[in-house]
Design a protein around this motif. Sequence first.
Motif, mmCIF file in Angstrom:
data_model
loop_
_atom_site.group_PDB
_atom_site.id
_atom_site.type_symbol
_atom_site.label_atom_id
_atom_site.label_comp_id
_atom_site.label_asym_id
_atom_site.label_seq_id
_atom_site.Cartn_x
_atom_site.Cartn_y
_atom_site.Cartn_z
ATOM 1 N N LEU A 166 43.011 11.018 8.445
ATOM 2 C CA LEU A 166 41.801 10.497 7.809
ATOM 3 C C LEU A 166 41.247 11.490 6.791
ATOM 4 O O LEU A 166 40.747 11.092 5.731
ATOM 5 C CB LEU A 166 40.740 10.191 8.869
ATOM 6 N N LEU A 167 41.344 12.763 7.105
ATOM 7 C CA LEU A 167 40.917 13.786 6.153
ATOM 8 C C LEU A 167 41.695 13.643 4.852
ATOM 9 O O LEU A 167 41.117 13.684 3.754
ATOM 10 C CB LEU A 167 41.126 15.176 6.752
ATOM 11 N N ARG A 168 42.991 13.455 4.955
ATOM 12 C CA ARG A 168 43.875 13.380 3.779
ATOM 13 C C ARG A 168 43.687 12.094 2.990
ATOM 14 O O ARG A 168 43.609 12.116 1.762
ATOM 15 C CB ARG A 168 45.328 13.513 4.232
ATOM 16 N N THR A 169 43.617 10.974 3.706
ATOM 17 C CA THR A 169 43.679 9.679 3.026
ATOM 18 C C THR A 169 42.327 9.097 2.649
ATOM 19 O O THR A 169 42.251 8.269 1.726
ATOM 20 C CB THR A 169 44.412 8.650 3.912
ATOM 21 N N ALA A 170 41.272 9.481 3.349
ATOM 22 C CA ALA A 170 39.987 8.825 3.124
ATOM 23 C C ALA A 170 38.838 9.785 2.859
ATOM 24 O O ALA A 170 38.086 9.618 1.896
ATOM 25 C CB ALA A 170 39.648 7.938 4.338
ATOM 26 N N ILE A 171 38.687 10.805 3.700
ATOM 27 C CA ILE A 171 37.521 11.680 3.574
ATOM 28 C C ILE A 171 37.600 12.522 2.307
ATOM 29 O O ILE A 171 36.654 12.570 1.515
ATOM 30 C CB ILE A 171 37.390 12.580 4.818
ATOM 31 N N LEU A 172 38.720 13.196 2.092
ATOM 32 C CA LEU A 172 38.861 14.053 0.908
ATOM 33 C C LEU A 172 38.700 13.274 -0.391
ATOM 34 O O LEU A 172 37.936 13.698 -1.278
ATOM 35 C CB LEU A 172 40.204 14.772 0.924
ATOM 36 N N PRO A 173 39.402 12.148 -0.570
ATOM 37 C CA PRO A 173 39.247 11.425 -1.832
ATOM 38 C C PRO A 173 37.808 11.029 -2.122
ATOM 39 O O PRO A 173 37.344 11.122 -3.263
ATOM 40 C CB PRO A 173 40.138 10.186 -1.636
ATOM 41 N N ARG A 174 37.069 10.600 -1.093
ATOM 42 C CA ARG A 174 35.686 10.188 -1.321
ATOM 43 C C ARG A 174 34.798 11.362 -1.701
ATOM 44 O O ARG A 174 34.028 11.294 -2.665
ATOM 45 C CB ARG A 174 35.116 9.506 -0.066
#
Length: 278
Positions: free
Chosen positions: A84-92
């Motif tokens: 989730l850090l890689r795919t969602a949290i970081l990009p946002r």
Amino acid sequence: MQAADFQFLSALIKERSGIALSSDKTYLLENRLGPLAAQRRLNDIAGLVARMKSVRDEQLIRDVVEAMTTNESLFFRDGKPFELLRTAILPRIVAARPKERPLRIWSAACSSGQEAYSIAITLLEEEALLAGRPVEIVATDIATSMLIKAKAGVYSQFEVQRGLPIRLLLKYFTQKGTNWEIAPRLRSMVSFRQHNMLGECAGLGRFDIVFCRNVLIYFDEPTKKGVIERIAQVLAPDGVLLLGAVETIIGLSTRLEIVPGAAGIYRPVGSGPRAAVA
């Protein structure tokens, strides 16, 4: 173990670390503190207690508390939070921040450093997304012995086999005899500091992301509330808090709410859809 000795030790450990020991944890005290008593050339745990009652030995008290902290850790533990850090949290978060603003992440109760280095590896694997953005990972723990090991960044074959894919092992570690040493670039991304979760954390600064996983399970409800309140105080208005898979803050905080569709991940109340990570 005498009931009075258990009561003395459990009260001391609760006061110093927040760890709440129920009466059925006598065996745990005996297993963890027996070797410490022997090291101090005391006959048994009763002798250890007598020593602490007769002499204000702060180092002995710290050793007792450290012996009782659970230092179980492995790379990419549970997997899902790092995905989730890689795919969602970081990009946002990257999209919502000026490029020059550092990304700040806190690994609370970091033990021997595997979680903090797993976060660093995840960020390096997403270098293109970060596009040169400064990164600060702060990893804290109460135990001096764990911080020394974490700073060294040297792990046994058994430790690197627990959760670390072989591709990442070969990319970010160098073999030194029977051990593996983390790459200097990775080590430089993480600063390790001693910190007690019972204390104020404002001095650590504000964070975009906080990992506080598998920590609350050792605390009673009032202690949990205090820890969550202090974390909420240093969490960015649109930041996220990641807890362990079996942990929850339901009923513990009015400042944080669960992110819809993302179990174990919380955001400040009212931060809105922009904070969603699902």
